[in-house]
Design an enzyme around this catalytic site. Structure first.
Site, PDB file in Angstrom:
ATOM      1  CD  GLU A   1      24.312  -2.309  70.445  1.00  0.00           C
ATOM      2  OE1 GLU A   1      25.264  -1.874  71.120  1.00  0.00           O
ATOM      3  OE2 GLU A   1      24.365  -3.371  69.806  1.00  0.00           O
TER       4      GLU A   1
ATOM      5  CB  THR B   1      21.861   6.195  66.859  1.00  0.00           C
ATOM      6  OG1 THR B   1      22.282   6.632  65.554  1.00  0.00           O
ATOM      7  CG2 THR B   1      20.503   6.807  67.165  1.00  0.00           C
TER       8      THR B   1
ATOM      9  CB  ILE C   1      15.071   5.469  58.435  1.00  0.00           C
ATOM     10  CG1 ILE C   1      14.366   6.604  57.667  1.00  0.00           C
ATOM     11  CG2 ILE C   1      14.315   4.151  58.245  1.00  0.00           C
ATOM     12  CD1 ILE C   1      14.386   6.440  56.155  1.00  0.00           C
TER      13      ILE C   1
ATOM     14  CB  CYS D   1      24.624   0.868  65.632  1.00  0.00           C
ATOM     15  SG  CYS D   1      23.516   2.135  64.988  1.00  0.00           S
TER      16      CYS D   1
END
Length: 267
Positions: free
Chosen positions: A119, A121, A210, A227
């Site tokens: 979603e 970030t 990440i 998120c």
């Protein structure tokens, strides 16, 4: 940080894949904690993963273009696997599961729609982003195990600073329990997210990756529901009281990467 309830997300909410993954039911899927979270190359003579650290702030659109080209080259066998460590200027990204209502202040920073899973970030200075371009055909064609391995990489990196990062089955990423904070309305312990994961696969080659919060401006997360999770907050290594630098984190990331994914080659 906005408050509310955790929305239910579809399976693989942090993953977007063009690879032929066969769906399975929840009862068939072991928990990520139970998966073997090592993604070593299958060939004993596999070349090391190239390890590249960008200087300064990297433009997000340039990063996307670079990843697209590199993934294509890895697929064609003309380039090695790569982990690329960057920092971005302040921006928001929307994954394939993003809800428009979770973008609370659309004009605060640039917003990029991206093909990764997940979603909304935030990326910005003080956050270490690691773009992970690996050929899973050389390792394991297992998406959930790959996500578990990325989480393990983060967990082992945090352990180098005596921080206990943890998985949560209903929330991809790595979390830190905050016993010093007030408990949630249901009586459960407060938890903050310290690292996010959002990946995409193209013919089993991964990209995106990440993001670990080292010392970002955490107030910048106030422009989104990170998120899609509004009942938990975000934190960073410095917010937890650790006077670490980005260089310290890069060293820990490198050592933990070799434990989880195998040899790397620095320049």
């Amino acid at each position: 940080m906005p408050t509310g309830k955790l929305r239910q997300k579809p399976p693989y909410a942090a993953i977007m894949t063009n690879s032929p993954v066969t769906p399975s039911t929840e009862t068939q899927q072991p928990k990520r904690d139970a998966l073997y979270a090592r993604f070593l190359p299958q060939e004993a003579d596999a070349p090391p993963v190239e390890w590249l650290i960008a200087e300064g702030l990297t433009d997000y659109e340039e990063a996307l273009a670079f990843m697209e080209a590199r993934v294509q080259a890895i697929r064609e066998g003309t380039a090695s696997e790569l982990v690329w460590l960057v920092e971005h200027p302040p921006l928001y990204t929307a994954g394939t599961s993003a809800n428009a209502e979770d973008l609370l202040t659309p004009d605060r920073f640039p917003v990029f729609n991206t093909g990764r899973g997940g979603e909304y970030t935030y990326h910005g200075p003080g956050q270490r982003v690691a773009y992970v371009m690996l050929d899973l055909k050389r390792r394991r064609e297992d998406v959930r195990a790959f996500v578990a391995s990325l989480e393990q990489w983060i967990i082992e990196t945090l352990a180098a600073f005596n921080i206990m990062g943890e998985r949560r089955e209903d929330r991809v990423g790595v979390w830190v329990v905050r016993p010093e904070k007030p408990r949630l309305a249901d009586g459960s312990m407060c938890e903050d997210k310290i690292a996010a994961i959002g990946i995409r696969l193209r013919r089993w080659v991964s990209f995106h990756g990440i993001a670990i919060n080292v010392e970002p401006d955490l107030s910048h997360y106030g422009g989104i529901v990170p998120c899609g999770i509004s009942e938990h907050g975000v934190t960073s290594l410095v917010d937890l009281g650790l006077p670490v630098t980005m260089g310290d984190v890069d060293v820990a990331l490198g050592k933990a990467f070799e434990s989880v994914f195998g040899p790397r080659q620095t320049k």
